[in-house]
Design a protein around this motif. Structure first.
Motif, PDB file in Angstrom:
ATOM      1  N   LYS A  39       1.064  -1.068  -0.193  1.00  0.00           N
ATOM      2  CA  LYS A  39       0.322  -0.076   0.294  1.00  0.00           C
ATOM      3  C   LYS A  39       0.352   1.292  -0.105  1.00  0.00           C
ATOM      4  O   LYS A  39       0.470   2.462   1.041  1.00  0.00           O
ATOM      5  N   LEU A  40       1.959   1.539  -0.386  1.00  0.00           N
ATOM      6  CA  LEU A  40       3.112   2.530  -0.873  1.00  0.00           C
ATOM      7  C   LEU A  40       1.892   3.663  -1.814  1.00  0.00           C
ATOM      8  O   LEU A  40       1.201   3.185  -3.104  1.00  0.00           O
ATOM      9  N   ASN A  41       2.555   4.815  -0.877  1.00  0.00           N
ATOM     10  CA  ASN A  41       2.072   5.919  -1.580  1.00  0.00           C
ATOM     11  C   ASN A  41       2.783   6.168  -3.317  1.00  0.00           C
ATOM     12  O   ASN A  41       4.024   5.942  -3.164  1.00  0.00           O
ATOM     13  N   ASP A  42       2.440   7.502  -3.478  1.00  0.00           N
ATOM     14  CA  ASP A  42       3.631   7.891  -4.503  1.00  0.00           C
ATOM     15  C   ASP A  42       4.775   8.813  -4.533  1.00  0.00           C
ATOM     16  O   ASP A  42       5.871   8.570  -5.033  1.00  0.00           O
ATOM     17  N   ARG A  43       5.564   8.415  -2.868  1.00  0.00           N
ATOM     18  CA  ARG A  43       6.334   8.779  -2.494  1.00  0.00           C
ATOM     19  C   ARG A  43       7.448   7.931  -2.106  1.00  0.00           C
ATOM     20  O   ARG A  43       8.683   8.662  -1.915  1.00  0.00           O
ATOM     21  N   TYR A  44       6.854   7.023  -2.189  1.00  0.00           N
ATOM     22  CA  TYR A  44       7.631   5.753  -2.456  1.00  0.00           C
ATOM     23  C   TYR A  44       8.683   5.062  -3.770  1.00  0.00           C
ATOM     24  O   TYR A  44       7.532   4.907  -4.728  1.00  0.00           O
ATOM     25  N   GLN A  45       9.841   4.519  -3.472  1.00  0.00           N
ATOM     26  CA  GLN A  45      10.066   4.589  -5.111  1.00  0.00           C
ATOM     27  C   GLN A  45      10.603   2.744  -4.785  1.00  0.00           C
ATOM     28  O   GLN A  45      11.560   2.756  -4.261  1.00  0.00           O
ATOM     29  N   VAL A  46      10.438   1.901  -5.451  1.00  0.00           N
ATOM     30  CA  VAL A  46      10.692   0.702  -5.673  1.00  0.00           C
ATOM     31  C   VAL A  46      12.218   0.294  -6.567  1.00  0.00           C
ATOM     32  O   VAL A  46      12.182   0.916  -7.971  1.00  0.00           O
ATOM     33  N   LEU A  47      13.373   0.029  -5.808  1.00  0.00           N
ATOM     34  CA  LEU A  47      13.819  -0.519  -6.323  1.00  0.00           C
ATOM     35  C   LEU A  47      14.638  -1.949  -6.453  1.00  0.00           C
ATOM     36  O   LEU A  47      14.563  -2.830  -5.878  1.00  0.00           O
ATOM     37  N   PHE A  48      15.348  -2.368  -7.591  1.00  0.00           N
ATOM     38  CA  PHE A  48      15.969  -3.928  -7.650  1.00  0.00           C
ATOM     39  C   PHE A  48      17.625  -3.179  -7.355  1.00  0.00           C
ATOM     40  O   PHE A  48      18.124  -2.818  -8.595  1.00  0.00           O
ATOM     41  N   LEU A  49      18.500  -3.711  -6.808  1.00  0.00           N
ATOM     42  CA  LEU A  49      19.891  -3.618  -6.723  1.00  0.00           C
ATOM     43  C   LEU A  49      20.487  -4.839  -6.095  1.00  0.00           C
ATOM     44  O   LEU A  49      19.639  -6.336  -6.162  1.00  0.00           O
ATOM     45  N   GLN A  50      21.994  -4.866  -6.255  1.00  0.00           N
ATOM     46  CA  GLN A  50      22.665  -6.021  -6.279  1.00  0.00           C
ATOM     47  C   GLN A  50      23.791  -6.308  -5.179  1.00  0.00           C
ATOM     48  O   GLN A  50      23.450  -4.754  -4.699  1.00  0.00           O
ATOM     49  N   GLY A  51      24.549  -6.529  -5.169  1.00  0.00           N
ATOM     50  CA  GLY A  51      24.948  -6.592  -4.031  1.00  0.00           C
ATOM     51  C   GLY A  51      24.385  -6.969  -2.724  1.00  0.00           C
ATOM     52  O   GLY A  51      25.390  -7.179  -1.514  1.00  0.00           O
ATOM     53  N   GLY A  52      23.118  -7.255  -2.844  1.00  0.00           N
ATOM     54  CA  GLY A  52      22.835  -8.231  -1.620  1.00  0.00           C
ATOM     55  C   GLY A  52      22.460  -6.943  -0.595  1.00  0.00           C
ATOM     56  O   GLY A  52      22.429  -5.553  -0.839  1.00  0.00           O
ATOM     57  N   ALA A  53      21.653  -7.644   0.553  1.00  0.00           N
ATOM     58  CA  ALA A  53      21.353  -6.308   2.060  1.00  0.00           C
ATOM     59  C   ALA A  53      22.803  -5.871   2.322  1.00  0.00           C
ATOM     60  O   ALA A  53      23.110  -4.987   2.701  1.00  0.00           O
ATOM     61  N   SER A  54      24.208  -6.964   2.211  1.00  0.00           N
ATOM     62  CA  SER A  54      25.403  -5.789   2.952  1.00  0.00           C
ATOM     63  C   SER A  54      25.941  -5.245   2.425  1.00  0.00           C
ATOM     64  O   SER A  54      26.475  -4.122   3.065  1.00  0.00           O
TER      65      SER A  54
END
Length: 362
Positions: free
Chosen positions: A64-79
């Motif tokens: 239920k995200l509003n328009d203020r949030y961006q969804v990104l797919f990154l590499q390198g893991g959580a670390s």
């Protein structure tokens, strides 16, 4: 369960929903009529555009995200996020609060301090071997952010309620409990999660960042380490981990359309964890290691009377189709990781085995 598949309690890479694996299998050689595998299609193709855009849309709907949030797919893991977070979110003169609840929090603190950042460890559970989540935390009103690890895979603890930071945005490592329950997103400036525990295979990290946090990045941060680089290019500044993102998309589809969303997912997760904890609480043979108020719904850590019995337990469990029950190498013991895709039947089978093992060895 398929005859040749075991019940998978691995901590990560971990279980995936069987329908997702079957859909991958069915489309692996000819994805979406392309005549190519999903591992062969270009990340610049319409086929992959459809995959990543659907994954982003599902994240936004589920949380239920509003328009203020961006969804990104990154590499390198959580670390990789351990260094990217302070690099992007702290300017000259800024300080940030961190709560230390175990291994991954400790690593995040270390990576921030390597950069010379001003880090305040405002609470820690190290005094009781990280067996609990601290309360009554004195967060600093002027902090750039407050960093927590929402679920601690090694010690088996989890934030049951997220802390009141007095309006300071929370940054959370949610690698092992993302999408396991509803969230009050207005508390969070940034969430990040390696996929390989609760939403996909290894190789991709999901980041959800609010626009005001996105705008903080100082000059001089390298392009590949800037959140804005990925936000501006729909996570395709360079070649993304296409197969991992595709699998995450399918897991999100399963969560949304088969499970029915986060309220239902949380109810199922509580039922699974309750089966295990309720049995251990009435047993003199098994001992849950996390304090009751801080117990994880994702990683159930426990000990048996001695280490030899633990080794026998893990070995015999595997012989009975129950895999991944050895505790983390840093702490020993046993651990059942019961993430979203782990079915209730798997947990019931584990409890039945535990009862049999106790009768034989108790």
């Amino acid at each position: 369960m398929k005859a040749d598949r075991i019940h998978n309690f691995n901590a990560g890479p971990a279980a995936l929903p069987l329908p997702v694996l079957e859909e991958i299998q069915e489309s692996f050689l000819n994805f979406a009529g392309s005549g190519m595998s999903v591992t062969e299609i270009s990340h610049r193709s319409k086929w992959f555009d459809d995959v990543i855009n659907d994954a982003i849309a599902r994240v936004k709907r589920i949380l239920k995200l509003n328009d203020r949030y961006q969804v990104l797919f990154l590499q390198g893991g959580a670390s990789m996020q351990f260094c990217m977070v302070p690099m992007n979110l702290m300017g000259d003169g800024d300080s940030a609060d961190y709560v230390n609840t175990g291994t991954w929090s400790t690593k995040a603190i270390k990576e921030a301090r390597i950069q010379g950042k001003s880090i305040n460890v405002v609470a820690s559970s190290e005094d009781r071997n990280f067996s609990y989540i601290p309360r009554a935390i004195p967060f600093n009103a002027g902090a750039a952010y407050a960093h927590i690890t929402s679920n601690n895979t090694i010690k088996g603890t989890q934030w049951a309620q997220f802390p009141d930071t007095g309006g300071v945005p929370i940054v959370s490592d949610m690698s092992s409990d993302i999408f396991s329950r509803p969230l009050e997103m207005e508390k969070f400036g940034l969430i990040y999660a390696g996929a390989q525990k609760n939403m996909g295979p290894a190789g991709v990290c999901l980041a959800i960042i609010r626009d005001d946090m996105l705008a903080r990045t100082p000059e001089g941060v390298p392009s590949m380490l800037r959140y804005s680089t990925y936000a501006e290019k729909n996570s395709m500044y360079n070649t993304p981990p296409c197969f991992a993102i595709y699998t995450v998309q399918l897991v999100l589809k399963w969560l949304e359309e088969t499970i029915g969303g986060l309220d239902k997912m949380e109810a199922l997760n509580r039922k699974k964890a309750g089966l295990l904890y309720d049995y251990m609480d009435q047993s003199d043979f098994y001992r849950a290691t996390a304090e009751r108020e801080s117990r994880s719904l994702m990683n159930v850590t426990f000990r048996l009377p001695d280490e030899d019995l633990e080794k026998t337990f893990v070995a015999e469990a595997l012989e009975n189709g129950l895999g991944g029950l050895k505790g983390h190498r840093s702490v020993g013991g046993c651990r059942a990781s019961i993430y979203n895709p782990t079915p209730l039947a798997a947990v019931a089978a584990l409890v039945d085995f535990m009862k049999t093992f106790e009768r034989k060895n108790g």
